[in-house]
Design a protein around this motif. Structure first.
Motif, mmCIF file in Angstrom:
data_model
loop_
_atom_site.group_PDB
_atom_site.id
_atom_site.type_symbol
_atom_site.label_atom_id
_atom_site.label_comp_id
_atom_site.label_asym_id
_atom_site.label_seq_id
_atom_site.Cartn_x
_atom_site.Cartn_y
_atom_site.Cartn_z
ATOM 1 N N UNK A 159 -6.037 6.854 59.774
ATOM 2 C CA UNK A 159 -6.407 5.474 59.496
ATOM 3 C C UNK A 159 -6.700 5.337 58.010
ATOM 4 N N UNK A 160 -6.254 4.235 57.432
ATOM 5 C CA UNK A 160 -6.385 4.041 55.991
ATOM 6 C C UNK A 160 -7.290 2.849 55.691
ATOM 7 N N UNK A 161 -8.215 3.041 54.776
ATOM 8 C CA UNK A 161 -9.076 1.940 54.349
ATOM 9 C C UNK A 161 -8.252 0.899 53.594
ATOM 10 N N UNK A 162 -8.651 -0.386 53.692
ATOM 11 C CA UNK A 162 -9.836 -0.889 54.399
ATOM 12 C C UNK A 162 -9.676 -0.803 55.915
ATOM 13 N N UNK A 163 -10.801 -0.594 56.585
ATOM 14 C CA UNK A 163 -10.817 -0.526 58.037
ATOM 15 C C UNK A 163 -11.619 -1.681 58.605
ATOM 16 N N UNK A 164 -11.253 -2.071 59.813
ATOM 17 C CA UNK A 164 -11.976 -3.101 60.551
ATOM 18 C C UNK A 164 -12.690 -2.426 61.717
ATOM 19 N N UNK A 165 -13.810 -2.980 62.123
ATOM 20 C CA UNK A 165 -14.559 -2.385 63.225
ATOM 21 C C UNK A 165 -15.334 -3.463 63.977
ATOM 22 N N UNK A 166 -15.471 -3.249 65.263
ATOM 23 C CA UNK A 166 -16.263 -4.152 66.092
ATOM 24 C C UNK A 166 -16.944 -3.373 67.194
ATOM 25 N N UNK A 167 -18.184 -3.725 67.462
ATOM 26 C CA UNK A 167 -18.879 -3.143 68.610
ATOM 27 C C UNK A 167 -18.284 -3.719 69.895
ATOM 28 N N UNK A 168 -18.161 -2.895 70.906
ATOM 29 C CA UNK A 168 -17.642 -3.353 72.187
ATOM 30 C C UNK A 168 -18.545 -2.881 73.311
ATOM 31 N N UNK A 169 -18.529 -3.656 74.393
ATOM 32 C CA UNK A 169 -19.276 -3.300 75.588
ATOM 33 C C UNK A 169 -18.421 -3.628 76.802
ATOM 34 N N UNK A 170 -18.978 -3.392 77.972
ATOM 35 C CA UNK A 170 -18.229 -3.638 79.204
ATOM 36 C C UNK A 170 -18.581 -5.011 79.756
ATOM 37 N N UNK A 171 -17.592 -5.648 80.368
ATOM 38 C CA UNK A 171 -17.811 -6.971 80.923
ATOM 39 C C UNK A 171 -17.073 -7.161 82.230
ATOM 40 N N UNK A 172 -17.399 -8.232 82.922
ATOM 41 C CA UNK A 172 -16.713 -8.649 84.146
ATOM 42 C C UNK A 172 -16.125 -10.028 83.888
#
Length: 457
Positions: free
Chosen positions: A371-384
């Motif tokens: 993976x090459x900068x710039x990088x994107x990121x997001x927190x994720x969780x579980x859902x229904x």
């Protein structure tokens, strides 16, 4: 028994299944069709979906050089679900899928294209069809509702929820609805239950889907399972009530979702310890939800680069996440680790040993390197998002009695009927929900046009 109104076909629920059933039944111009919708304002699950239609053997695939068929589509679904008992229904729905996709495009003017950049787990070839602007389910619902509004023999009645079924001698002869808070009884030659499932019903979820406890709910408030209860009251069989559509890419604190194509483009999924814990491409997003639910705090972080970002942003889901500030851009590892609260040393080791392998265009995998900068990121969780269990139906959408046979005059599809993803959340394959919704709407509507009215002109 007295009735306040009379129609030929009464449809409970104005989502994709109900709208397609009404449109197809109304091809028999002598039939009067009424669609009773609980609340357009609160919406239906189709509206908040990606609007992606899984279909094998369409002209859109042939134009793109994709070799597919309804039979191959059905085999893929059954391989993921492991639910051999559903095979006749799965095959029937897959046969209907290319027909209604082309009907949407050619007769209703829906701007359909094949999503070549929409790889999903379990799909052996590209078969998700979407609208050209990637506006999602809201655009699909608008297309269907515009067609209903233009049909002279369909009445769409909003803010009029179903309140029960009317039956005589074991046969359904009508429905009860609440119009302006007043209960009215409507006689009908056939009743179609096309309401959403029961994911917003806390008591039913606790009873049938205890594994979903603590998950973010990303569906609509109208999914209360009423129609399933009415069917049970008449002795209907139910199946796979513990199954639900989970999602492993819900962004906590925002309620939006990241584009499910990101893992297939080579994105990296790490736990809060900064270490990779799963093969990102080996599971669908429903199964991924279960894996993330088992992580500390039910949290993980998805990381991707500029190449992936440009493709992922084609989705309305991703655009909504961007507008909500649900992910961030980072130029350095130190900034990435600090912003997401990840241990920098562990994250550095994970990034250093990870290679972005894309299976979006080639299932054998294309190695894009680190993976090459710039990088994107997001927190994720579980859902229904929705439930998958419901009333047991046959290949024509007729509701089956638990003692055998069918309940006369009663049909079900959408969230009211048992889905095609097997008994657990891990059996869901992308597109299954709308396949069952539009597919049963198509099959039921065509059957009613043929059996209740003269041949369509």
């Amino acid at each position: 028994m007295t009735f306040d109104d009379e129609v030929d076909v009464a449809v409970i629920g104005g989502g994709a299944c109900g709208l397609v059933a009404a449109l197809r039944a109304a091809r028999a111009r002598d039939l009067v069709v009424a669609v009773y919708e609980k609340s357009v304002r609160d919406g239906c699950n189709t509206r908040f979906s990606s609007g992606s239609l899984a279909a094998g053997g369409t002209r859109h695939q042939r134009a793109a050089g994709v070799d597919d068929s309804p039979e191959r589509h059905a085999r893929d679904i059954l391989a993921v679900s492991g639910d051999a008992a559903s095979a006749p229904i799965v095959h029937a729905l897959c046969r209907a899928a290319p027909r209604y996709v082309e009907w949407l495009a050619d007769e209703l003017g829906h701007p359909v294209e094949l999503g070549r950049d929409m790889a999903r787990s379990g799909q052996s070839v590209p078969r998700l069809h979407t609208d050209t602007g990637r506006a999602g389910g809201a655009r699909l619902v608008r297309t269907l509702r515009d067609a209903v509004a233009a049909a002279p023999n369909i009445a769409f009645v909003d803010e009029t929820p179903g309140a029960g079924l009317v039956a005589e001698d074991g046969r359904v002869t009508g429905v009860e609805v609440l119009e302006n808070g007043v209960r009215r009884r409507v006689h009908a030659r056939a009743v179609v239950l096309a309401a959403d499932g029961f994911a917003a019903n806390a008591a039913m979820m606790a009873e049938h889907c205890p594994d979903a406890r603590g998950a973010f709910y990303g569906g609509v408030s109208t999914s209360t399972g009423d129609a399933i209860g009415w069917g049970l009251g008449l002795g209907a069989a139910v199946r796979n009530m513990g199954a639900f559509l989970g999602h492993g890419m819900v962004v906590p604190g925002h309620g939006t979702r990241l584009n499910p194509v990101l893992p297939f483009l080579g994105a990296l999924l790490v736990g809060t310890d900064g270490r990779r814990f799963a093969d990102e491409k080996a599971q669908g997003y429903s199964k991924l939800g279960r894996l993330i639910a088992a992580r500390p705090g039910g949290r993980a972080v998805l990381i991707w680069d500029e190449r992936m970002h440009e493709i992922a942003m084609h989705s309305e889901l991703m655009r909504e996440s961007a507008a909500a500030g649900a992910f961030s851009r980072h130029d350095t590892l130190a900034d990435l680790a600090a912003s997401l609260g990840l241990p920098p040393d562990a994250l550095a080791g994970t990034l250093g040993g990870f290679r972005a392998v894309s299976t979006e265009d080639d299932p054998r995998g294309v190695d894009h390197g680190p993976l090459r900068f710039p990088l994107y990121a997001g927190r994720v969780t579980h859902g229904v998002l929705t439930t998958q269990g419901g009333l047991l139906v046959d290949e024509t959408g007729r509701v089956l009695h638990r003692d055998g046979g069918t309940i006369g005059g009663l049909y079900a599809g959408g969230g009211s009927a048992c889905g095609i993803s097997g008994p657990s959340t891990e059996g869901y394959m992308s597109g299954n929900g709308l396949l069952a919704a539009l597919g049963f709407g198509w099959i039921i509507g065509d059957r009613l046009a043929a059996t209740l009215g003269p041949p369509p002109t």
